[in-house]
Design a protein around this motif. Structure first.
Motif, PDB file in Angstrom:
ATOM      1  N   ILE A  44      -0.498  -6.191   5.509  1.00 61.58           N
ATOM      2  CA  ILE A  44      -1.071  -6.442   6.830  1.00 61.58           C
ATOM      3  C   ILE A  44       0.011  -6.344   7.890  1.00 61.58           C
ATOM      4  CG2 ILE A  44      -2.073  -8.242   8.311  1.00 61.58           C
ATOM      5  CD1 ILE A  44      -3.702  -9.127   5.804  1.00 61.58           C
ATOM      6  N   SER A  45       1.157  -6.929   7.605  1.00 60.85           N
ATOM      7  CA  SER A  45       2.283  -6.878   8.541  1.00 60.85           C
ATOM      8  C   SER A  45       2.738  -5.437   8.763  1.00 60.85           C
ATOM      9  CB  SER A  45       3.439  -7.724   8.000  1.00 60.85           C
ATOM     10  OG  SER A  45       4.559  -7.618   8.840  1.00 60.85           O
ATOM     11  N   ASP A  46       2.844  -4.670   7.681  1.00 57.65           N
ATOM     12  CA  ASP A  46       3.236  -3.260   7.796  1.00 57.65           C
ATOM     13  C   ASP A  46       2.223  -2.467   8.621  1.00 57.65           C
ATOM     14  OD1 ASP A  46       5.463  -3.796   6.252  1.00 57.65           O
ATOM     15  OD2 ASP A  46       4.615  -2.929   4.416  1.00 57.65           O
ATOM     16  N   LEU A  47       0.949  -2.741   8.402  1.00 56.33           N
ATOM     17  CA  LEU A  47      -0.105  -2.055   9.167  1.00 56.33           C
ATOM     18  C   LEU A  47      -0.042  -2.414  10.643  1.00 56.33           C
ATOM     19  CD1 LEU A  47      -3.119  -2.404   6.722  1.00 56.33           C
ATOM     20  CD2 LEU A  47      -1.981  -0.278   7.378  1.00 56.33           C
ATOM     21  N   GLU A  48       0.205  -3.676  10.947  1.00 57.37           N
ATOM     22  CA  GLU A  48       0.322  -4.100  12.350  1.00 57.37           C
ATOM     23  C   GLU A  48       1.507  -3.409  13.020  1.00 57.37           C
ATOM     24  OE1 GLU A  48      -1.650  -5.770  14.380  1.00 57.37           O
ATOM     25  OE2 GLU A  48      -3.123  -6.130  12.815  1.00 57.37           O
ATOM     26  N   ASN A  49       2.632  -3.311  12.297  1.00 57.69           N
ATOM     27  CA  ASN A  49       3.802  -2.626  12.846  1.00 57.69           C
ATOM     28  C   ASN A  49       3.508  -1.152  13.093  1.00 57.69           C
ATOM     29  OD1 ASN A  49       5.369  -4.927  12.837  1.00 57.69           O
ATOM     30  ND2 ASN A  49       6.232  -4.522  10.826  1.00 57.69           N
ATOM     31  N   ALA A  50       2.858  -0.502  12.140  1.00 55.28           N
ATOM     32  CA  ALA A  50       2.514   0.910  12.296  1.00 55.28           C
ATOM     33  C   ALA A  50       1.532   1.100  13.451  1.00 55.28           C
ATOM     34  CB  ALA A  50       1.918   1.458  10.993  1.00 55.28           C
ATOM     35  N   LYS A  51       0.575   0.199  13.560  1.00 54.24           N
ATOM     36  CA  LYS A  51      -0.406   0.264  14.642  1.00 54.24           C
ATOM     37  C   LYS A  51       0.274   0.128  16.002  1.00 54.24           C
ATOM     38  CE  LYS A  51      -4.430  -2.224  16.414  1.00 54.24           C
ATOM     39  NZ  LYS A  51      -5.295  -3.397  16.214  1.00 54.24           N
ATOM     40  N   THR A  52       1.191  -0.833  16.105  1.00 53.72           N
ATOM     41  CA  THR A  52       1.917  -1.047  17.360  1.00 53.72           C
ATOM     42  C   THR A  52       2.735   0.182  17.729  1.00 53.72           C
ATOM     43  OG1 THR A  52       2.014  -3.422  16.973  1.00 53.72           O
ATOM     44  CG2 THR A  52       3.629  -2.518  18.511  1.00 53.72           C
ATOM     45  N   MET A  53       3.425   0.765  16.746  1.00 50.99           N
ATOM     46  CA  MET A  53       4.229   1.947  17.014  1.00 50.99           C
ATOM     47  C   MET A  53       3.339   3.109  17.455  1.00 50.99           C
ATOM     48  SD  MET A  53       7.140   3.875  14.752  1.00 50.99           S
ATOM     49  CE  MET A  53       6.102   4.236  13.364  1.00 50.99           C
TER      50      MET A  53
END
Length: 77
Positions: free
Chosen positions: A18-27
């Motif tokens: 979930i954290s990785d997805l949030e980071n990718a989404k933000t980028m």
């Protein structure tokens, strides 16, 4: 391994994803806000505020060849 231990381990794995997805989404969101987004002028540091920390956290992705990296990135997105 008990069912409780398995569930706890799975919860940790999912929290990381979930954290990785949030980071990718933000980028991606930051990239889409850019006026002239192209491969020629792509500068990752524009989209990642703490680049060294991000690099260390995602070494397993960055060590891949570019095709594998894009494949994983597109799966995350």
């Amino acid at each position: 391994m008990s069912l409780c231990e398995v569930a706890e381990k799975q919860e940790q794995v999912l929290e990381t994803k979930i954290s990785d997805l949030e980071n990718a989404k933000t980028m991606c969101k930051k990239m889409l806000e850019s006026d002239e987004l192209s491969y020629l002028n792509l500068k990752v540091e524009q989209y990642i505020t703490e680049l060294p920390e991000y690099w260390n956290k995602n070494k397993h992705i960055f060590k891949l060849d570019s095709v594998s990296f894009l494949y994983i990135l597109l799966q995350i997105i």
